[in-house]
Design a protein around this motif. Structure first.
Motif, PDB file in Angstrom:
ATOM      1  N   LEU A  18       0.829  -1.188   0.000  1.00  0.00           N
ATOM      2  CA  LEU A  18       0.000   0.000   0.000  1.00  0.00           C
ATOM      3  C   LEU A  18       0.871   1.249   0.000  1.00  0.00           C
ATOM      4  O   LEU A  18       1.968   1.236   0.552  1.00  0.00           O
ATOM      5  CB  LEU A  18      -0.915  -0.012   1.230  1.00  0.00           C
ATOM      6  CG  LEU A  18      -1.890  -1.188   1.304  1.00  0.00           C
ATOM      7  CD1 LEU A  18      -2.716  -1.115   2.573  1.00  0.00           C
ATOM      8  CD2 LEU A  18      -2.795  -1.236   0.093  1.00  0.00           C
ATOM      9  N   PRO A  19       0.388   2.376  -0.586  1.00  0.00           N
ATOM     10  CA  PRO A  19      -0.905   2.506  -1.255  1.00  0.00           C
ATOM     11  C   PRO A  19      -0.878   1.980  -2.700  1.00  0.00           C
ATOM     12  O   PRO A  19       0.162   1.959  -3.340  1.00  0.00           O
ATOM     13  CB  PRO A  19      -1.145   4.011  -1.226  1.00  0.00           C
ATOM     14  CG  PRO A  19       0.228   4.593  -1.267  1.00  0.00           C
ATOM     15  CD  PRO A  19       1.104   3.647  -0.492  1.00  0.00           C
ATOM     16  N   THR A  60      -3.248   2.025  -6.497  1.00  0.00           N
ATOM     17  CA  THR A  60      -4.346   2.591  -7.277  1.00  0.00           C
ATOM     18  C   THR A  60      -5.101   1.446  -7.940  1.00  0.00           C
ATOM     19  O   THR A  60      -4.503   0.575  -8.562  1.00  0.00           O
ATOM     20  CB  THR A  60      -3.815   3.557  -8.350  1.00  0.00           C
ATOM     21  OG1 THR A  60      -3.150   4.641  -7.701  1.00  0.00           O
ATOM     22  CG2 THR A  60      -4.949   4.094  -9.205  1.00  0.00           C
ATOM     23  N   ARG A  86       0.913   3.370  -6.683  1.00  0.00           N
ATOM     24  CA  ARG A  86       0.122   4.594  -6.563  1.00  0.00           C
ATOM     25  C   ARG A  86       0.354   5.548  -7.731  1.00  0.00           C
ATOM     26  O   ARG A  86       1.482   5.885  -8.066  1.00  0.00           O
ATOM     27  CB  ARG A  86       0.456   5.305  -5.254  1.00  0.00           C
ATOM     28  CG  ARG A  86      -0.500   6.453  -4.944  1.00  0.00           C
ATOM     29  CD  ARG A  86      -0.234   7.004  -3.572  1.00  0.00           C
ATOM     30  NE  ARG A  86      -1.300   7.882  -3.129  1.00  0.00           N
ATOM     31  CZ  ARG A  86      -1.355   8.393  -1.905  1.00  0.00           C
ATOM     32  NH1 ARG A  86      -0.414   8.086  -1.035  1.00  0.00           N
ATOM     33  NH2 ARG A  86      -2.329   9.191  -1.561  1.00  0.00           N
ATOM     34  N   SER A 126      -1.371   9.139  -9.939  1.00  0.00           N
ATOM     35  CA  SER A 126      -2.308  10.260  -9.904  1.00  0.00           C
ATOM     36  C   SER A 126      -3.454   9.976 -10.867  1.00  0.00           C
ATOM     37  O   SER A 126      -3.332   9.169 -11.799  1.00  0.00           O
ATOM     38  CB  SER A 126      -1.608  11.554 -10.307  1.00  0.00           C
ATOM     39  OG  SER A 126      -1.228  11.506 -11.676  1.00  0.00           O
ATOM     40  N   VAL A 158     -11.784   4.682 -10.862  1.00  0.00           N
ATOM     41  CA  VAL A 158     -10.512   4.663 -10.147  1.00  0.00           C
ATOM     42  C   VAL A 158     -10.769   4.856  -8.658  1.00  0.00           C
ATOM     43  O   VAL A 158     -11.579   5.688  -8.252  1.00  0.00           O
ATOM     44  CB  VAL A 158      -9.571   5.783 -10.658  1.00  0.00           C
ATOM     45  CG1 VAL A 158      -8.219   5.699  -9.964  1.00  0.00           C
ATOM     46  CG2 VAL A 158      -9.413   5.689 -12.162  1.00  0.00           C
ATOM     47  N   ASP A 159     -10.082   4.069  -7.849  1.00  0.00           N
ATOM     48  CA  ASP A 159     -10.137   4.233  -6.395  1.00  0.00           C
ATOM     49  C   ASP A 159      -8.761   3.887  -5.839  1.00  0.00           C
ATOM     50  O   ASP A 159      -7.863   3.497  -6.590  1.00  0.00           O
ATOM     51  CB  ASP A 159     -11.219   3.350  -5.769  1.00  0.00           C
ATOM     52  CG  ASP A 159     -11.866   4.031  -4.555  1.00  0.00           C
ATOM     53  OD1 ASP A 159     -11.130   4.625  -3.754  1.00  0.00           O
ATOM     54  OD2 ASP A 159     -13.098   3.938  -4.418  1.00  0.00           O
ATOM     55  N   GLU A 160      -8.609   4.020  -4.526  1.00  0.00           N
ATOM     56  CA  GLU A 160      -7.280   3.809  -3.942  1.00  0.00           C
ATOM     57  C   GLU A 160      -7.351   2.914  -2.721  1.00  0.00           C
ATOM     58  O   GLU A 160      -8.246   3.054  -1.877  1.00  0.00           O
ATOM     59  CB  GLU A 160      -6.654   5.150  -3.563  1.00  0.00           C
ATOM     60  CG  GLU A 160      -5.224   5.013  -3.037  1.00  0.00           C
ATOM     61  CD  GLU A 160      -4.531   6.356  -2.856  1.00  0.00           C
ATOM     62  OE1 GLU A 160      -3.995   6.873  -3.843  1.00  0.00           O
ATOM     63  OE2 GLU A 160      -4.538   6.871  -1.719  1.00  0.00           O
ATOM     64  N   SER A 163      -5.408   2.136   0.620  1.00  0.00           N
ATOM     65  CA  SER A 163      -4.423   2.793   1.474  1.00  0.00           C
ATOM     66  C   SER A 163      -4.481   2.164   2.858  1.00  0.00           C
ATOM     67  O   SER A 163      -5.290   1.286   3.134  1.00  0.00           O
ATOM     68  CB  SER A 163      -4.707   4.288   1.562  1.00  0.00           C
ATOM     69  OG  SER A 163      -5.978   4.517   2.154  1.00  0.00           O
ATOM     70  N   THR A 166     -11.864  12.988  -6.152  1.00  0.00           N
ATOM     71  CA  THR A 166     -11.555  11.632  -6.605  1.00  0.00           C
ATOM     72  C   THR A 166     -12.425  11.277  -7.805  1.00  0.00           C
ATOM     73  O   THR A 166     -13.394  11.983  -8.126  1.00  0.00           O
ATOM     74  CB  THR A 166     -11.806  10.603  -5.494  1.00  0.00           C
ATOM     75  OG1 THR A 166     -13.216  10.580  -5.185  1.00  0.00           O
ATOM     76  CG2 THR A 166     -11.008  10.940  -4.237  1.00  0.00           C
TER      77      THR A 166
END
Length: 809
Positions: A360-361, A363, A419, A421, A444-446, A448, A516
């Motif tokens: 982590l993190p 994408t 990760r 952008s 798209v999400d993340e 973390s 986001t």
């Protein structure tokens, strides 16, 4: 007796006692249930030797007899606890007749203990003539109860050995080592004791009772280790994964045959180093990671094969590195054959072990081809499979090394990348779209440290994906949105142009403040539907050129609640329901409906408030002409900190001129609204062809307040719906609670649109009763103004269609 022999005897006794107590201590610290009996047996065995040594130096016959009694008691206890150990160790604890014998031996042993306790006083088991020193051994004489002790001790010992022999014979060959060591060592001690008795005067047999638990402990321990090693060797060679183990210096320690088959291009010999192995697998293992996973593609026989490698750094109790373990997954088992991506089930099992915490993190990108199921049905599954395979290859080629690819549910493809952008993802996905030449959506999400549950993140990303499909005119999911948009256009002919402008401005503002992907998607949906509740407001009020009365203004305000109810009733829109409800709140708390202020107002509601107000000011309305951009900006800045979020105004002003440009609303569309609304109500026409065709119909009358909460019902309401007056009073029931969930959006849209343009609404719909059953009803409803409460009320007459039959008079 020679002094040398006595010293040797004592020295050997001390060694045996210390060894026995050590074994007892080690067994006590162990958590294994059978070893607690070893502890007891070892301690009593040590006591028997100690008492035996002490009686050699006794000068009185009374002390000799007392110490002898203690020694024999300890012997009996030591053998008994050894028997209990064998009972558990040989898995006899559930054999009923053996447990009966154990209880018998316990009673017999207690009797033996009593005999030795009273023996110093009466000499029933062992006595001696008055003498001194070593002469006590020669002068001692045994009684009948002494032989009882001998017989009992031998029976317990033989019974213990019998259990071991039985298990030795019945157990599979690999498990015989478990019993073999104890049996052999005990037989050796018996033979040694026999030989010592023939040639040595001193009684070395007393040491047997210490050596018995010692041999049992060490034999069982090493037997278990042998069995474990046997199974480890077999497990390593039968599991589906390849196992490769390097020591802390990177030298090869072990590998199984499976690893040679999976990594056929690597030579597993004594010269293979960890660095070369990692390089050959095209992976990089960070020095800071103790647990790590990677998906790689290895060239084997000029064919690229996907592999998954799990890395575990093995450390000792002080945190020092001992070895490095690599587990190579079998692609035939773990990989989806169509795409070459990791299969969903194996990925889910893998991720549930918290393996993602090491990287982590991350994408997460969830991709889906538009209308793939329709394409499969119309042109055949081969066409859809070809498109999906092409998308998979394109994703692999465009995302960076170290990314992890998964074939998700419903033909979705998931990418887990280091990760990135949102701009970087957009650039990559733009290239992917150009390469595949096919319509697709992605979200798209993340993942973390604060959001590490991959199931929740995938569900969130999937929900965002579904929102985007709602907005995509080319997607089958957009049908609901299209119908709502058409209904809204009946109220405002500029809806389509207004939506496009607010969506563009909202997206630009969202990017500027770093929303986001999920928030951007929700904002785009909110731009389209924030005023959906207006379909429930009469057109003559919406398009009134003059000033609204207080009653009309209050009616206008109800559109946020109506919009909230419509959005909440749809699975695809419930995410933005709260934002619709609060998009007329003010930064200073003077807005409606709940008077929220500042950060209490949802962020997207604050954004749409600014964007919507600006677009309204620069657009023509039936009651005023459009303002210039400069005038609109000045008004935004004047209301910053009171009506609008000052931060959002500050960020929006620099981009609003560029976004608006020379966009001018379609004047023809602004002149007049649509004159008529499509007739959607139906009228029940009774048949008057015969006599007695006019009958009474049972119906219920109930009342709703302005928020559609049921506030009054009659006696017939319970008969039709199952809900009594007490039910209504105990919990707040709304009109939509009576409508099945799958019908709710259609119902709310129909009623709102009809009542907005007609004084009375007629409809048939389904009602979900209190007991869960579904009935069809016909309803007549009208909206009235209650002067006492200064609020609007809805009065509804409802009749069960199944019950529209003649009523006995």
């Amino acid at each position: 007796m020679e002094n040398g022999s006595l010293i040797t005897f004592i020295a050997l006794s001390i060694i045996v006692v210390v060894a026995s107590l050590y074994v007892g201590l080690v067994s006590l610290k162990s958590k294994k249930s059978d070893l607690k009996w070893i502890t007891a047996s070892a301690c009593f065995g040590a006591l028997s030797v100690v008492f035996c040594i002490c009686r050699i130096f006794s000068d009185e016959s009374g002390a000799f007899i007392t110490l002898s009694s203690f020694s024999f008691t300890s012997i009996a206890a030591s053998i008994y606890f050894f028997m209990l150990f064998v009972n558990v160790y040989a898995h006899m604890a559930r054999v009923y007749w053996i447990q009966l014998l154990l209880r018998f031996f316990l009673v017999a042993l207690l009797f033996d203990v009593v005999i030795w306790i009273v023996n110093p006083f009466c000499g029933w088991a062992l006595g001696c003539e008055p003498s001194s020193g070593i002469a006590f051994f020669q002068s001692a004489h045994e009684g009948a109860l002494y032989y009882y002790h001998l017989i009992l001790a031998h029976l317990i010992f033989l019974f213990s050995m019998g259990m071991l022999f039985y298990r030795f014979v019945k157990a599979p060959k690999v498990f015989r080592k478990r019993y073999q060591g104890i049996i052999v060592s005990v037989l050796f001690f018996i033979l040694l004791n026999f030989l010592l008795k023939r040639f040595i005067e001193l009684e070395y047999s007393i040491h047997f009772y210490c050596l018995l638990p010692i041999s049992a402990y060490w034999s069982s321990r090493y037997a278990v280790m042998d069995i474990l090693n046997y199974f480890k060797d077999n497990v390593f060679e039968t599991i589906e994964q390849g196992i490769v183990l390097f020591d802390f210096k990177g030298a090869l320690i072990f590998h199984n045959v499976r690893s040679e088959k999976l990594l056929a291009g690597i030579s597993f010999d004594e010269f293979l180093s960890q660095d070369f192995f990692v390089k050959s697998c095209n992976v990089e293992i960070p020095d800071s990671k103790d647990v790590y996973f990677a998906q790689c593609y290895i060239d084997i026989d000029n064919k690229i094969k996907p592999m998954r490698i799990d890395f575990h750094r093995i450390k000792d109790g002080k945190g020092r590195g001992l070895a490095n373990l690599f587990v190579i997954s079998d692609p035939a088992v773990k990989t989806d054959l169509l795409t070459g991506f990791s299969s969903w089930d194996s990925f889910k099992n893998f991720a549930e072990k918290d393996s993602f915490a090491t990287k982590l993190p991350l994408t997460m990108i969830v991709c889906d081809l538009n209308n793939l199921s329709s394409l499969n049905n119309s042109k055949g599954r081969d066409v859809g499979d070809r498109l999906l395979r092409n998308l998979a290859v394109t994703l692999k080629n465009n995302f960076p090394q170290g990314s992890y690819f998964v074939r998700g549910e419903d033909a979705k493809l998931v990418v887990l990348a280091p990760r990135m952008s949102l701009n970087s993802v957009e650039q990559i996905m733009a290239q992917v779209k150009r390469s595949i030449n096919c319509k697709l959506q992605y979200a798209v999400d993340e993942l973390s440290a604060n959001n590490s549950d991959f199931v929740v993140v995938i569900e969130s990303a999937t929900q965002t994906l579904n929102q985007k499909k709602l907005l995509d005119k080319g997607s089958a999911r957009s049908e609901l949105l299209t119908s709502l948009e058409k209904a809204l256009q009946e109220c405002d002919s500029d809806t389509e142009a207004h939506v496009h402008r607010t969506q563009r401005m909202g997206a630009a503002l969202g990017k500027r403040i770093g929303l986001t992907d999920k928030q951007q998607s929700s904002l785009s949906l909110l731009c389209l539907l924030h005023d959906i509740g207006k379909i429930g407001v009469p057109l003559d009020i919406l398009n009134k050129p003059g000033k609204l009365t207080d009653e009309e203004w209050n009616y206008i305000k109800t559109h946020v609640h109506k919009g909230y109810q419509i959005a909440k009733s749809s699975k695809g829109l419930n995410e933005i329901a709260d934002m619709i409800l609060h998009h007329h709140e003010r930064w200073d708390g003077k807005g409606y409906p709940d008077g929220l202020k500042e950060d209490e107002i949802p962020l997207l509601s604050r954004i749409i408030s600014v964007v919507d107000a600006f677009d309204a000011m620069v657009s023509n309305r039936s009651y005023r002409a459009a303002k210039s951009v400069d005038e609109a900006v000045a008004e935004l800045e004047r209301c910053s900190g009171t009506q609008f979020d000052p931060y959002l105004v500050k960020e929006f002003v620099p981009i609003c001129r560029d976004m608006v440009g020379n966009v001018v609303p379609d004047e023809e569309k602004l002149k007049t609204p649509v004159d008529t609304i499509v007739e959607k109500t139906k009228t029940l026409v009774p048949d008057h062809s015969g006599r007695h065709n006019v009958h009474k119909v049972e119906y219920s009358r109930y009342v709703l307040n302005s928020r559609n909460v049921i506030i009054d019902v009659d006696d017939k309401f319970e008969k039709i719906t199952g809900y009594s007056r007490d039910d209504i009073k105990e919990k707040t029931m709304e009109q939509q609670d009576l409508v099945p969930e799958e019908d709710l959006t259609e119902y709310l849209c129909f009623v709102s649109e009809t009542l907005a343009n007609n004084p009375i609404a007629y409809c048939t719909h389904r009602v979900k009763r209190k007991d869960g059953t579904i009935i069809n009803v016909i309803c007549v409803g009208k909206v009235v103004y209650d002067s006492a409460s200064h609020e609007t009320r809805s009065e509804i007459l409802m009749s069960n269609l199944q019950g529209v039959n003649p009523v006995d008079e």
